[in-house]
Write a protein that holds these residues in place. Structure first.
Motif, short mmCIF file in Angstrom:
data_model
loop_
_atom_site.label_atom_id
_atom_site.label_comp_id
_atom_site.label_asym_id
_atom_site.label_seq_id
_atom_site.Cartn_x
_atom_site.Cartn_y
_atom_site.Cartn_z
N ALA A 5 -2.89 12.04 2.20
CA ALA A 5 -1.95 11.10 1.60
C ALA A 5 -0.90 10.61 2.60
CB ALA A 5 -1.26 11.77 0.41
N PHE A 6 -0.70 11.35 3.69
CA PHE A 6 0.37 11.02 4.63
C PHE A 6 -0.11 10.36 5.91
CE2 PHE A 6 2.67 13.63 1.76
CZ PHE A 6 4.01 13.26 1.89
N ILE A 7 -1.33 10.62 6.30
CA ILE A 7 -1.84 10.01 7.54
C ILE A 7 -1.69 8.49 7.51
CG2 ILE A 7 -3.89 9.64 8.97
CD1 ILE A 7 -4.77 12.50 8.24
N PRO A 8 -2.09 7.79 6.41
CA PRO A 8 -1.94 6.34 6.39
C PRO A 8 -0.48 5.87 6.48
CG PRO A 8 -3.43 7.07 4.66
CD PRO A 8 -2.76 8.29 5.20
N LEU A 9 0.44 6.67 5.94
CA LEU A 9 1.85 6.29 5.99
C LEU A 9 2.40 6.43 7.40
CD1 LEU A 9 3.15 7.90 2.67
CD2 LEU A 9 2.53 5.52 3.10
N PHE A 10 2.06 7.52 8.08
CA PHE A 10 2.48 7.66 9.47
C PHE A 10 1.86 6.56 10.33
CE2 PHE A 10 3.11 12.43 8.61
CZ PHE A 10 4.48 12.29 8.49
N GLN A 11 0.60 6.24 10.07
CA GLN A 11 -0.07 5.18 10.84
C GLN A 11 0.60 3.82 10.63
OE1 GLN A 11 -4.07 5.82 9.27
NE2 GLN A 11 -4.79 6.52 11.28
N ALA A 12 1.10 3.57 9.43
CA ALA A 12 1.69 2.27 9.12
C ALA A 12 3.14 2.15 9.57
CB ALA A 12 1.62 2.02 7.61
N HIS A 13 3.77 3.27 9.86
CA HIS A 13 5.20 3.23 10.19
C HIS A 13 5.42 2.55 11.54
CE1 HIS A 13 9.37 4.37 10.74
NE2 HIS A 13 9.38 4.83 9.49
N PRO A 14 6.34 1.60 11.62
CA PRO A 14 6.58 0.89 12.88
C PRO A 14 7.14 1.78 13.99
CG PRO A 14 8.23 0.29 11.24
CD PRO A 14 7.17 1.06 10.53
N GLY A 15 7.63 2.96 13.62
CA GLY A 15 8.17 3.88 14.63
C GLY A 15 7.15 4.88 15.14
N VAL A 16 5.90 4.75 14.72
CA VAL A 16 4.84 5.67 15.15
C VAL A 16 3.79 4.89 15.93
CG1 VAL A 16 3.05 7.29 14.40
CG2 VAL A 16 5.24 7.18 13.17
N ARG A 17 3.53 5.32 17.15
CA ARG A 17 2.55 4.61 17.98
C ARG A 17 1.15 5.22 17.90
NH1 ARG A 17 5.74 7.42 21.62
NH2 ARG A 17 4.63 9.01 22.84
N GLU A 18 1.08 6.50 17.50
CA GLU A 18 -0.23 7.16 17.44
C GLU A 18 -0.18 8.30 16.43
OE1 GLU A 18 -3.40 9.55 20.35
OE2 GLU A 18 -1.25 9.57 20.80
N VAL A 19 -1.27 8.47 15.68
CA VAL A 19 -1.44 9.61 14.79
C VAL A 19 -2.74 10.32 15.17
CG1 VAL A 19 -1.77 10.42 12.43
CG2 VAL A 19 -0.18 8.54 12.89
N ALA A 20 -2.63 11.61 15.45
CA ALA A 20 -3.79 12.44 15.78
C ALA A 20 -4.00 13.46 14.66
CB ALA A 20 -3.58 13.15 17.11
N VAL A 21 -5.14 14.12 14.67
CA VAL A 21 -5.46 15.12 13.66
C VAL A 21 -5.86 16.42 14.33
CG1 VAL A 21 -7.15 15.79 11.89
CG2 VAL A 21 -6.11 13.52 11.82
#
Length: 403
Positions: A16-32
């Protein structure tokens, strides 16, 4: 300026949170980061994640700026400390930790590292908490002298499947997690309104009688056979707080699993499963329409396919009228939400705190005040309800030390 985040634990909640972190303008990369290869591969593919780690340790040793912990409840404390000591910002799902020593260690690690720590407590953003904070700020309560917070969630309503999903073949060993060690959805919502903290507690527990291997001392890795518990707290402002943590209860938790009550000298607020009332000395007025959330996505969303139907409400519930969604990033518009509209606020507050160097609402000191009383409460229950003092780590500094 932006940060990179590694989401640790690719389970149903992290999804539920990965897409939100990915969409946030202050986040350049999301890893798992996920130890189960199949789950790691599936969730990475689902979200288009290109960078993965096979373990928490691997993520900790990497160059990512922050770790978001979506792992088992009893693992959060040691992981948070290790991540902070590695120089990472930390977002942790609840609870903050399992022991008092772990909480002390997290606060010490925040002081030394200067990194941001935030516990993702949903009740801070619960519509009832948002509404009552505003009424308190305008003086409508007068002095709040008594409060209640309940987390009323029956095991039959989705929890069995959730524990099987996260615990594997030996899921019964951890499904017996002591209810008062998971106090933040009840107590956090209360303290988020009153602004006080707990000084002592007396708690009584009810021994489970289902006899299905859950809440069985011989099976439980925590030696726990208490499934329902009630705690009475004294607070620093002289008030009283009662909380219930119930796992065997005839109550429709998918409708409203956390509910609150605040009694003040001039006004009061009371909540049941399907009604919320504001009351003063002359009248009672329903405010349910202000607090009722709307679904943010359909119940047939593919991301919910392996989630028990009884739990899906928590993963789709969006904003209520009392939520100020205008402060959220425009990129969040139309994105999924959950847990009574809290997910988007949680993601934004963490990223904003990391970038600005300011304290998030539920920082390490606040998280300790939401979590530690429950740990002591369980100790009280084991001692037959003895009144025990609850230590306090004080108020948070205005910004993380060293920032």
């Amino acid at each position: 300026m932006s940060i990179s985040i590694a989401v640790v634990g690719a389970g149903q909640f992290a999804r539920a949170f990965i897409p939100l972190f990915q969409a946030h303008p202050g986040v350049r990369e999301v890893a798992v980061a996920e130890t189960d290869p199949e789950r790691r591969e599936a969730e990475s593919a689902r979200h288009g994640v290109t960078r993965t780690f096979a373990s928490f340790e691997e993520a900790c040793a990497s160059d990512v700026d922050a770790l978001a912990l979506f792992t088992q409840r009893w693992t959060h404390g040691p992981m948070a400390v290790a991540a902070l000591e590695a120089g990472k910002h930390v977002y942790s799902t609840v609870p903050m930790a399992f022991t008092e020593d772990e909480i002390t260690a997290i606060i010490a690690a925040v002081r030394v590292s200067g990194r941001t720590y935030m516990m993702g407590e949903t009740s801070y953003y619960n519509p009832a908490a948002v509404y009552c904070r505003a009424r308190r700020a305008e003086g409508a309560f007068g002095e709040i002298f008594y409060s209640e917070g309940d987390y009323v969630h029956d095991m039959d309503l989705g929890f069995y499947d959730a524990y099987r999903y996260s615990g594997g073949e030996r899921w019964r060993e951890t499904a017996s997690f002591p209810p008062m060690h998971y106090p933040t959805h009840a107590l956090g919502g209360v303290l988020a309104v009153t602004g006080s903290h707990v000084t002592s507690v007396s708690c009584l527990g009810v021994t489970d009688k289902r006899d299905d291997g859950v809440f069985d001392r011989e099976v439980s890795r925590f030696g726990n056979d208490i499934s329902n518990a009630t705690a009475l707290f004294r607070t620093a402002d002289g008030g009283v707080v009662r909380t219930n943590e119930f796992r065997r209860v005839g109550y429709p938790s998918p409708v409203r699993e956390s509910r609150f009550r605040f009694l003040g000298t001039e006004g009061s607020f009371e909540q049941l499963a399907t009604e919320s009332l504001w009351q003063d000395k002359e009248k009672a007025v329903s405010v349910e329409a202000l607090l009722r959330t709307a679904p943010s996505t359909g119940y047939d969303d593919a991301a919910l396919a392996d989630i028990d139907p009884a739990l899906r409400d928590a993963f789709v519930s969006g904003f209520a009228q009392v939520h100020d969604r205008t402060r959220l990033p425009a990129a969040f518009a139309g994105r999924p939400n959950g847990h009574e509209g809290s997910h988007q606020f949680l993601a934004d507050d963490f990223v904003t705190a990391c970038l600005s160097g300011t304290q998030p609402p539920v920082n390490a000191w606040t998280a300790a005040r939401y979590t530690l009383p429950g740990i002591v409460a369980h100790r009280s229950a084991l001692a037959g309800g003895a009144q025990l003092p609850v230590p306090d780590h004080g108020d948070a500094p205005e910004q993380p030390p060293g920032r």
